[in-house]
Write an enzyme that holds these catalytic residues in place. Structure first.
Site, mmCIF file in Angstrom:
data_model
loop_
_atom_site.group_PDB
_atom_site.id
_atom_site.type_symbol
_atom_site.label_atom_id
_atom_site.label_comp_id
_atom_site.label_asym_id
_atom_site.label_seq_id
_atom_site.Cartn_x
_atom_site.Cartn_y
_atom_site.Cartn_z
ATOM 1 C CG ASN A 205 -1.973 0.967 1.340
ATOM 2 O OD1 ASN A 205 -2.780 1.023 0.413
ATOM 3 N ND2 ASN A 205 -2.037 1.749 2.403
ATOM 4 C CG HIS A 241 -4.471 10.129 1.461
ATOM 5 N ND1 HIS A 241 -5.597 10.138 2.244
ATOM 6 C CD2 HIS A 241 -3.742 9.063 1.860
ATOM 7 C CE1 HIS A 241 -5.533 9.131 3.103
ATOM 8 N NE2 HIS A 241 -4.426 8.458 2.880
ATOM 9 C CD GLU A 269 -4.352 4.871 3.612
ATOM 10 O OE1 GLU A 269 -4.032 6.039 3.900
ATOM 11 O OE2 GLU A 269 -3.644 3.878 3.900
HETATM 12 C C1 XIL Z 1 -3.403 8.510 9.511
HETATM 13 C C2 XIL Z 1 -4.578 8.563 10.463
HETATM 14 O O1 XIL Z 1 -5.768 8.830 9.750
HETATM 15 C C3 XIL Z 1 -4.352 9.630 11.507
HETATM 16 O O2 XIL Z 1 -5.385 9.604 12.473
HETATM 17 C C4 XIL Z 1 -3.025 9.390 12.181
HETATM 18 O O3 XIL Z 1 -2.757 10.449 13.082
HETATM 19 C C5 XIL Z 1 -1.917 9.300 11.168
HETATM 20 O O4 XIL Z 1 -2.219 8.305 10.209
HETATM 21 N N1 XIL Z 1 -1.488 6.885 5.083
HETATM 22 C C6 XIL Z 1 -1.809 5.792 5.832
HETATM 23 C C7 XIL Z 1 -2.679 5.948 7.016
HETATM 24 O O5 XIL Z 1 -1.485 4.679 5.447
HETATM 25 O O6 XIL Z 1 -2.358 5.024 8.022
HETATM 26 C C8 XIL Z 1 -2.614 7.332 7.581
HETATM 27 O O7 XIL Z 1 -3.586 7.437 8.622
HETATM 28 C C9 XIL Z 1 -2.852 8.346 6.500
HETATM 29 C C10 XIL Z 1 -1.814 8.253 5.432
#
Ligand code: XIL
Length: 466
Positions: A205, A241, A269
């Site tokens: 991932n 994201h 995500e």
């Molecule tokens: C983020 C969480 O949403 C937050 O609450 C935490 O503080 C930090 O991590 N990539 C990932 C996730 O794989 O695990 C992350 O999640 C966001 C970016």
């Protein structure tokens, strides 16, 4: 299973409406359902052989307005934080599943699958791992994976085995694992995960790998070589994201090239952030972006599902990490569905409809009608709607009138099979000269196009006959 609450119709008694010069008294009016009575995103995705899910975190499980949506709308849940190393192995050899177990239990209670997230990652890693001597770290990593994946054996459909191991230029990130174990640590992690839970699909991932670029090329080359060597990898997760208006144009092509290597792809995500505050134009762009991501996944059979990184703008990680940005999800802070929700809903094959019934209980001719509104299509800045009028009475109508309010600045520009007049926000459509007569239980339909700068919720309708 009980019927969704939205199916219940509230009856407003004794509303008098003047209709075409005659006064119909004692009409019973059913209000449009407040909630969507139709399928959920999870159900729509399932009908297409996919899942649609959300990440969640423990604190929100105490919010009943939140869990009502989480438990009903989604077919899949990702543990947003509490399966990470710092939570499950806070000190060497001491494992704590109390928080993550709550989320997994919630998912099981709501018939939702679970994506496990994540076994090996440089972030949210307790500091003790950095101090493990190089000669012991492989054993520590294997032990961690054996314990965590072993604990959730049979309860997790996918594991994000390794997260974020590449830099933007495609080089390996210099995590403690990379530095002390070398390039081979990723393959070792996948082998350990397979041994711990042979039935879980094992994913690599990462972020900024949605389009074709140096980083996704590196991921591609790794997957290809794992496949050639027989390293057990089943899928890649594209975190997604994303930034408003910047869905990579090569998203579908990139998904396809991984599928062609023989692995599944998941959007793991998804959020699409904007400068806050929201406005109608940004919402419309965001809806187009969510639609594009959903369509790209649906276009490739091996794209197995989409997960939003939590579902409500009030519970998103974005504002805390990207100052001045947010509003990245499909529900607002009050759990109202945003245009981005409806874009996903429609892309997954959902049709937005609502029905408002105005029944003449005593009138001049014993007729009555229902009007059903359907969004046929929606695009950046515009939409097409359709209304079906049904005669619910015992005698034929001689004419009908449907009214609604354009509450969000929308317009009705061009309308067919009816005669439209607008007065401010009020739209009134009367029959055309050829379709006023509707037989008992018969229907007639009119259509229209209009502009909508952002939110375009289904309006409440009134319908009257003459
Ligand atoms: C983020 C969480 O949403 C937050 O609450 C935490 O503080 C930090 O991590 N990539 C990932 C996730 O794989 O695990 C992350 O999640 C966001 C970016």
């Amino acid at each position: 299973m009980s019927a969704p609450a939205g199916r219940a119709r509230r009856v407003l008694a004794a509303t008098a409406v003047a209709v075409a010069g005659t006064l119909a008294v004692g009409m019973a009016v059913a209000a449009p359902s407040a909630a969507q009575a139709g399928p959920t995103l999870g159900q729509l995705a399932a009908a297409k052989g996919r899942y649609f899910g959300s990440a969640t975190d423990n604190p929100t499980l105490n919010n009943s307005a939140y869990t009502a949506v989480l438990g009903s709308e989604f077919g899949q849940i990702t543990v947003g934080n509490t399966q990470k190393w710092m939570y499950v192995e806070p000190s060497r050899g001491r494992f704590d599943y109390s928080q993550a177990d709550q989320i997994v239990a919630f998912a099981q209670a709501h018939n939702q699958t679970v994506r496990g997230h994540t076994l090996v990652w440089h972030n949210q890693l307790p500091s003790w791992v950095n101090d493990v001597p190089a000669g012991e770290l492989l054993g520590v990593m294997r032990n961690h994976i054996a314990n965590v994946a072993g604990h959730y054996k049979g309860k997790v459909v996918h594991w994000d085995v390794v997260n974020e191991a590449f830099e933007e230029n495609g080089a390996r990130r210099q995590s403690v694992f990379q530095q002390k174990l070398g390039d081979g640590y990723i393959a070792e992690a996948f082998k350990a995960a397979r041994a711990a839970d042979p039935n879980a699909k094992l994913y690599y991932n990462d972020y900024n790998v949605e389009g074709i670029n140096a980083k996704s090329d590196a991921m591609y080359n790794m997957v290809k070589s794992f496949k050639q060597q027989g390293i057990p990898i089943d899928g890649v997760g594209l975190q997604a994201h994303l930034v408003l208006g910047q869905v990579p144009s090569t998203l579908q092509q990139n998904i396809q090239r991984f599928a062609d290597l023989g692995v599944d792809v998941a959007i793991t995500e998804l959020d699409i952030r904007m400068r806050t505050p929201r406005d109608a134009a940004k919402d419309a762009q965001q809806a187009a972006d969510y639609r594009a991501v959903t369509n790209a996944c649906l276009a490739v059979t091996r794209c197995v599902g989409i997960t939003v990184w939590d579902f409500s703008d009030g519970h998103s990680w974005i504002p805390s990490v990207f100052p001045g940005e947010g509003a990245a999800l499909i529900y607002d802070e009050d759990f109202a569905k945003k245009p981005s929700y409806w874009a996903v809903y429609e892309a997954l094959g959902g049709t937005r409809t609502t029905t408002t019934t105005t029944t003449t209980t005593s009138g001049n001719n014993g007729s009555g009608c229902t009007a059903t509104y359907r969004v046929v299509g929606q695009w950046n800045g515009g939409y097409q709607g359709e209304v079906t009028v049904r005669n619910t009475g015992s005698t034929a109508t001689t004419g009908w009138t449907v009214k609604w309010t354009l509450a969000q600045g929308q317009t009705v520009n061009s309308l067919w099979n009816g005669t439209v007049t607008t007065n401010g926000q009020e739209v009134t459509v009367r029959n055309a000269n050829y379709n006023g007569a509707v037989a008992p239980n018969g229907t007639t339909t009119f259509g229209f196009t209009g502009s909508s700068a952002g939110a375009n919720p289904i309006p409440a309708l009134t319908c009257a006959t003459s």
